[in-house]
Design an enzyme around this catalytic site. Sequence first.
Site, PDB file in Angstrom:
ATOM      1  N   ASP A  25      40.944  39.114  37.915  1.00 30.14           N
ATOM      2  CA  ASP A  25      41.513  40.228  38.707  1.00 30.14           C
ATOM      3  C   ASP A  25      42.816  40.813  38.157  1.00 30.14           C
ATOM      4  O   ASP A  25      43.718  41.169  38.943  1.00 30.14           O
ATOM      5  CB  ASP A  25      41.731  39.768  40.153  1.00 30.14           C
ATOM      6  CG  ASP A  25      40.452  39.373  40.855  1.00 30.14           C
ATOM      7  OD1 ASP A  25      39.380  39.525  40.246  1.00 30.14           O
ATOM      8  OD2 ASP A  25      40.519  38.905  42.013  1.00 30.14           O
ATOM      9  N   LYS A 130      33.423  41.343  42.048  1.00 28.95           N
ATOM     10  CA  LYS A 130      33.227  40.332  43.105  1.00 28.95           C
ATOM     11  C   LYS A 130      33.802  40.836  44.431  1.00 28.95           C
ATOM     12  O   LYS A 130      34.920  41.344  44.483  1.00 28.95           O
ATOM     13  CB  LYS A 130      33.879  39.019  42.690  1.00 28.95           C
ATOM     14  CG  LYS A 130      35.388  39.084  42.487  1.00 28.95           C
ATOM     15  CD  LYS A 130      35.898  37.741  41.996  1.00 28.95           C
ATOM     16  CE  LYS A 130      37.394  37.660  41.859  1.00 28.95           C
ATOM     17  NZ  LYS A 130      38.180  37.896  43.059  1.00 28.95           N
ATOM     18  N   CYS A 163      42.668  34.089  44.300  1.00 31.86           N
ATOM     19  CA  CYS A 163      41.399  34.235  43.590  1.00 31.86           C
ATOM     20  C   CYS A 163      41.241  33.271  42.410  1.00 31.86           C
ATOM     21  O   CYS A 163      40.123  32.854  42.094  1.00 31.86           O
ATOM     22  CB  CYS A 163      41.235  35.673  43.133  1.00 31.86           C
ATOM     23  SG  CYS A 163      40.978  36.778  44.531  1.00 31.86           S
TER      24      CYS A 163
HETATM   25  C1  C5J Z   1      43.431  37.879  44.296  1.00 30.21           C
HETATM   26  C2  C5J Z   1      44.159  38.539  46.477  1.00 30.21           C
HETATM   27  N1  C5J Z   1      42.903  38.406  43.191  1.00 30.21           N
HETATM   28  N2  C5J Z   1      45.348  37.939  46.344  1.00 30.21           N
HETATM   29  N3  C5J Z   1      43.276  38.581  45.441  1.00 30.21           N
HETATM   30  O1  C5J Z   1      44.057  36.847  44.265  1.00 30.21           O
HETATM   31  O2  C5J Z   1      43.864  39.074  47.510  1.00 30.21           O
END
Ligand code: C5J
Length: 235
Positions: A25, A130, A163
């Site tokens: 991400d 995702k 994540c």
């Molecule tokens: C991730 C989030 N990528 N913090 N998402 O950690 O909402």
Amino acid sequence: MFHLDAQPYAYPLPGDRSLALVIIDMQRDFMEPGGFGDALGNDVSLLQAIVPRLQNLLDFFRAHHLPVIHTQECHQPDLSDCPPSKRDRGNGTLKIGDQGPMGRILVYGEPGNQIIPELAPQADEQVITKPGKGAFYNTPLQAYLQQAGITHLLFTGVTTEVCVQTTMREANDRGYTCLMVEDCTESYFPAFKQSTLEMIRAQGGIVGWTATADQVQSGLTPWLEALTVGGAHAG
Ligand code: C5J
């Protein structure tokens, strides 16, 4: 068998090239002002520090033709894959699907959903979109790993305790040998990052291993040389 220096003890490397870098991400939604992370009240500038180190590690994987997997947290434009419980969470200034300065928040294809240019995926790299925090939920990730014969995963990206950790735990339960790269992952909450690293390596590495990017590259170099001499495929 080759190992790389890690905590809580040396991380065992596979006997072939079945090891992948997973970059979670690294998208504008979490990294830049005006995205999802910012809307939830976080200081997104805290995440910038890992970019050069992660870029360096990515270059190393590319130079050695090792597999790279990128993920993006996002939803379909009609939000059919976003449960109301997720959209309603957080009292943010902008919710998932709302129009923000970088397009609709966490929606596939919007400018904010793009991976930052420094880490932009190449055509031969897997990109897994995702809808959840974990990259195995409702995605083709496991099918890809099985088809590619990948058994060892090195985790990087943001955010450490959301994540990245969720995906690493999912992978650990599925039998993958997992390591989190300490200085290639970041959180909006430094204490949460520290706790996550400690949780992973507690109890004899109950979720896996951690190591720095330098330790990873130092450990992979002789392993790659041995595989080349041993005639393993060049990837
Ligand atoms: C991730 C989030 N990528 N913090 N998402 O950690 O909402």
